[in-house]
Scaffold this active site. Structure first.
Site, PDB file in Angstrom:
ATOM      1  N   ASN A 104       0.834  -1.206   0.000  1.00 37.28           N
ATOM      2  CA  ASN A 104       0.000   0.000   0.000  1.00 37.28           C
ATOM      3  C   ASN A 104       0.865   1.251   0.000  1.00 37.28           C
ATOM      4  O   ASN A 104       1.905   1.305   0.646  1.00 37.28           O
ATOM      5  CB  ASN A 104      -0.937  -0.002   1.210  1.00 37.28           C
ATOM      6  CG  ASN A 104      -1.897  -1.175   1.168  1.00 37.28           C
ATOM      7  OD1 ASN A 104      -2.055  -1.788   0.118  1.00 37.28           O
ATOM      8  ND2 ASN A 104      -2.514  -1.489   2.280  1.00 37.28           N
ATOM      9  N   ASP A 106      -0.487   4.227   0.838  1.00 30.62           N
ATOM     10  CA  ASP A 106      -1.332   5.232   1.503  1.00 30.62           C
ATOM     11  C   ASP A 106      -0.811   5.718   2.852  1.00 30.62           C
ATOM     12  O   ASP A 106      -1.390   6.628   3.446  1.00 30.62           O
ATOM     13  CB  ASP A 106      -2.766   4.710   1.653  1.00 30.62           C
ATOM     14  CG  ASP A 106      -2.856   3.372   2.409  1.00 30.62           C
ATOM     15  OD1 ASP A 106      -1.968   3.088   3.243  1.00 30.62           O
ATOM     16  OD2 ASP A 106      -3.828   2.629   2.151  1.00 30.62           O
ATOM     17  N   HIS A 121       6.034  -0.912  -2.737  1.00 28.87           N
ATOM     18  CA  HIS A 121       5.544  -0.202  -3.927  1.00 28.87           C
ATOM     19  C   HIS A 121       5.624   1.318  -3.767  1.00 28.87           C
ATOM     20  O   HIS A 121       4.941   2.048  -4.476  1.00 28.87           O
ATOM     21  CB  HIS A 121       4.103  -0.629  -4.253  1.00 28.87           C
ATOM     22  CG  HIS A 121       4.008  -2.033  -4.776  1.00 28.87           C
ATOM     23  ND1 HIS A 121       2.817  -2.708  -4.905  1.00 28.87           N
ATOM     24  CD2 HIS A 121       4.978  -2.883  -5.222  1.00 28.87           C
ATOM     25  CE1 HIS A 121       3.055  -3.928  -5.402  1.00 28.87           C
ATOM     26  NE2 HIS A 121       4.354  -4.054  -5.589  1.00 28.87           N
ATOM     27  N   CYS A 132      17.465  11.765 -11.648  1.00 31.32           N
ATOM     28  CA  CYS A 132      18.513  11.474 -10.654  1.00 31.32           C
ATOM     29  C   CYS A 132      17.995  10.681  -9.456  1.00 31.32           C
ATOM     30  O   CYS A 132      18.777  10.336  -8.568  1.00 31.32           O
ATOM     31  CB  CYS A 132      19.202  12.753 -10.191  1.00 31.32           C
ATOM     32  SG  CYS A 132      18.214  13.762  -9.048  1.00 31.32           S
ATOM     33  N   GLY A 190      -5.334  -9.036   2.938  1.00 30.72           N
ATOM     34  CA  GLY A 190      -5.956  -8.046   2.056  1.00 30.72           C
ATOM     35  C   GLY A 190      -5.253  -7.851   0.735  1.00 30.72           C
ATOM     36  O   GLY A 190      -5.276  -6.748   0.185  1.00 30.72           O
ATOM     37  N   THR A 191      -4.661  -8.917   0.237  1.00 32.38           N
ATOM     38  CA  THR A 191      -4.034  -8.807  -1.093  1.00 32.38           C
ATOM     39  C   THR A 191      -4.518  -9.942  -1.986  1.00 32.38           C
ATOM     40  O   THR A 191      -4.704 -11.069  -1.526  1.00 32.38           O
ATOM     41  CB  THR A 191      -2.487  -8.805  -1.005  1.00 32.38           C
ATOM     42  OG1 THR A 191      -1.948  -8.822  -2.334  1.00 32.38           O
ATOM     43  CG2 THR A 191      -1.926  -9.974  -0.212  1.00 32.38           C
ATOM     44  N   SER A 192      -4.701  -9.629  -3.278  1.00 31.17           N
ATOM     45  CA  SER A 192      -5.153 -10.642  -4.226  1.00 31.17           C
ATOM     46  C   SER A 192      -4.024 -11.602  -4.600  1.00 31.17           C
ATOM     47  O   SER A 192      -4.267 -12.612  -5.262  1.00 31.17           O
ATOM     48  CB  SER A 192      -5.705  -9.963  -5.484  1.00 31.17           C
ATOM     49  OG  SER A 192      -4.721  -9.128  -6.055  1.00 31.17           O
ATOM     50  N   PRO A 217     -11.577 -11.904   2.761  1.00 31.06           N
ATOM     51  CA  PRO A 217     -12.939 -12.449   2.658  1.00 31.06           C
ATOM     52  C   PRO A 217     -13.098 -13.412   1.493  1.00 31.06           C
ATOM     53  O   PRO A 217     -13.975 -14.270   1.511  1.00 31.06           O
ATOM     54  CB  PRO A 217     -13.816 -11.203   2.433  1.00 31.06           C
ATOM     55  CG  PRO A 217     -12.982 -10.039   2.804  1.00 31.06           C
ATOM     56  CD  PRO A 217     -11.540 -10.441   2.649  1.00 31.06           C
TER      57      PRO A 217
HETATM   58  P1  OAD Z   1      -6.093  -5.937  -5.054  1.00 29.46           P
HETATM   59  O1  OAD Z   1      -7.143  -4.937  -5.351  1.00 29.46           O
HETATM   60  O2  OAD Z   1      -5.540  -6.719  -6.181  1.00 29.46           O
HETATM   61  O3  OAD Z   1      -6.652  -6.984  -3.993  1.00 29.46           O
HETATM   62  C1  OAD Z   1      -7.314  -6.550  -2.831  1.00 29.46           C
HETATM   63  C2  OAD Z   1      -7.693  -7.771  -2.038  1.00 29.46           C
HETATM   64  O4  OAD Z   1      -8.266  -7.319  -0.814  1.00 29.46           O
HETATM   65  C3  OAD Z   1      -8.740  -8.688  -2.697  1.00 29.46           C
HETATM   66  O5  OAD Z   1      -8.255 -10.025  -2.691  1.00 29.46           O
HETATM   67  C4  OAD Z   1      -9.978  -8.538  -1.797  1.00 29.46           C
HETATM   68  O6  OAD Z   1     -10.703  -9.755  -1.673  1.00 29.46           O
HETATM   69  C5  OAD Z   1      -9.348  -8.163  -0.480  1.00 29.46           C
HETATM   70  N1  OAD Z   1     -10.212  -7.402   0.429  1.00 29.46           N
HETATM   71  C6  OAD Z   1     -11.214  -6.543   0.142  1.00 29.46           C
HETATM   72  N2  OAD Z   1     -11.733  -6.023   1.271  1.00 29.46           N
HETATM   73  C7  OAD Z   1     -11.038  -6.567   2.303  1.00 29.46           C
HETATM   74  C8  OAD Z   1     -11.090  -6.431   3.720  1.00 29.46           C
HETATM   75  N3  OAD Z   1     -11.959  -5.603   4.315  1.00 29.46           N
HETATM   76  N4  OAD Z   1     -10.221  -7.153   4.465  1.00 29.46           N
HETATM   77  C9  OAD Z   1      -9.317  -7.978   3.884  1.00 29.46           C
HETATM   78  N5  OAD Z   1      -9.229  -8.144   2.559  1.00 29.46           N
HETATM   79  C10 OAD Z   1     -10.067  -7.458   1.771  1.00 29.46           C
HETATM   80  O7  OAD Z   1      -4.962  -5.167  -4.234  1.00 29.46           O
HETATM   81  P2  OAD Z   1      -3.440  -5.608  -3.978  1.00 29.46           P
HETATM   82  O8  OAD Z   1      -3.329  -7.071  -3.818  1.00 29.46           O
HETATM   83  O9  OAD Z   1      -2.930  -4.728  -2.908  1.00 29.46           O
HETATM   84  O10 OAD Z   1       0.429  -1.827  -7.284  1.00 29.46           O
HETATM   85  O11 OAD Z   1      -2.780  -5.187  -5.356  1.00 29.46           O
HETATM   86  C11 OAD Z   1      -1.395  -5.310  -5.511  1.00 29.46           C
HETATM   87  C12 OAD Z   1      -0.851  -4.171  -6.310  1.00 29.46           C
HETATM   88  O12 OAD Z   1      -1.591  -4.038  -7.528  1.00 29.46           O
HETATM   89  C13 OAD Z   1      -0.986  -2.812  -5.650  1.00 29.46           C
HETATM   90  O13 OAD Z   1       0.045  -2.528  -4.736  1.00 29.46           O
HETATM   91  C14 OAD Z   1      -0.923  -1.883  -6.827  1.00 29.46           C
HETATM   92  C15 OAD Z   1      -1.789  -2.620  -7.812  1.00 29.46           C
HETATM   93  O14 OAD Z   1      -1.502  -2.399  -9.152  1.00 29.46           O
HETATM   94  C16 OAD Z   1       1.034  -0.617  -7.413  1.00 29.46           C
HETATM   95  O15 OAD Z   1       0.463   0.429  -7.242  1.00 29.46           O
HETATM   96  C17 OAD Z   1       2.450  -0.712  -7.800  1.00 29.46           C
END
Ligand code: OAD
Length: 248
Positions: A104, A106, A121, A132, A190-192, A217
């Site tokens: 994240n 943020d 990231h 630079c 919370g990551t896909s 979830p």
């Molecule tokens: P994704 O949007 O790919 O995945 C978000 C995940 O969070 C999904 O699997 C949801 O099921 C899950 N989710 C949603 N609500 C939730 C909750 N309340 N609690 C737990 N999980 C929940 O986001 P990232 O995996 O972070 O890259 O994506 C990876 C990268 O892709 C990001 O860092 C970004 C993007 O392109 C850059 O900006 C470089």
């Protein structure tokens, strides 16, 4: 909701590594990327998250990141962020180690109070010179076209966020891999788990014997390989985990 044997494993851990993704901030009101109404369903990553897109239309890219900064500035860390602060405190008080690796940008983990955070990231707060690499924050110098430039070399400034096709910051990545290798328990929250190399950290940890706890979830590409999948929002599951550890 939390498997008893997952808690037992956490209680005996000497080293915990956590990887977070956009889902951790969802309950603060920050959109994820790949959920049905996610950022990449509404905006083009090619136009907004690549060097080619930036070269084609820098003002558009800068405006979009300014909008994302404003979104993040207007929200607060949620119960999931706060529980990760408590988890770090819990294990460090027991002389264990804790590393929070986040995809994240943020800064909500840091605003909540997490200390050992690795931003693989980058972040939305800083700019970086595209020539630079110097990091810039705060007041900007503008060129004749009104675009921000580096005060050291005059190169164009861009958000300090990793774009598609770019390498991750080397030192941050090396530290993340070390933490994954050393972890007894690796938590993927919370990551896909579709964006590499970050998605590979759980596999690195698993290959070295770590137990893998996934909090999400929905199921992900990682789910078949985890030890425990906790199918719940992080703002619900993480406080339960921490409360159980602190009560023990
Ligand atoms: P994704 O949007 O790919 O995945 C978000 C995940 O969070 C999904 O699997 C949801 O099921 C899950 N989710 C949603 N609500 C939730 C909750 N309340 N609690 C737990 N999980 C929940 O986001 P990232 O995996 O972070 O890259 O994506 C990876 C990268 O892709 C990001 O860092 C970004 C993007 O392109 C850059 O900006 C470089």
């Amino acid at each position: 909701m939390i498997p008893a044997d997952a808690l037992t494993r956490l209680k005996s851990a000497r080293s915990i590594a956590v990887l977070t993704g956009a889902g951790v901030s969802a309950e603060s009101g920050v959109a994820t990327f790949r959920d049905p109404d996610g950022i990449w369903a509404r905006f083009s990553p090619t136009e907004l998250a690549s060097m080619d897109g930036f070269m084609a239309n820098p003002q558009r890219v800068l405006d979009w990141y300014a909008h994302r900064r404003a979104v993040v500035d207007a929200v607060e860390p949620n119960a999931g962020h706060t529980a990760l602060v408590a988890l770090e405190r819990w294990i460090t008080q027991r002389d264990g180690t804790f590393t929070l690796i986040t995809q994240n940008v943020d800064r909500l983990h840091q605003r909540a109070g997490s200390r050992n955070v690795l931003e693989v990231h980058g972040n939305l707060v800083e700019d970086r010179c595209s020539v630079c690499e110097e990091i810039h924050k705060g007041e900007q110098q503008l060129d004749a076209a009104g675009l921000p430039v580096c005060t050291t070399c005059g190169g164009r400034l861009r958000p300090n966020v990793v774009w598609f096709g770019e390498d991750l910051p080397r030192d941050v990545w090396d530290a993340s891999e070390r933490a994954a290798r050393d972890a007894d328990v690796f938590m993927s929250i919370g990551t896909s788990s579709v964006v590499w190399p970050a998605a590979g950290l759980a596999h690195t940890a698993r290959s070295r014997g770590a137990a893998i706890i996934e909090v999400n979830p929905t199921s992900t590409d990682l789910t078949p390989d985890v030890t425990w999948h906790i199918a719940a929002p992080s703002g619900t599951a993480l406080p339960l985990i921490v409360a159980a550890l602190e009560a023990a």
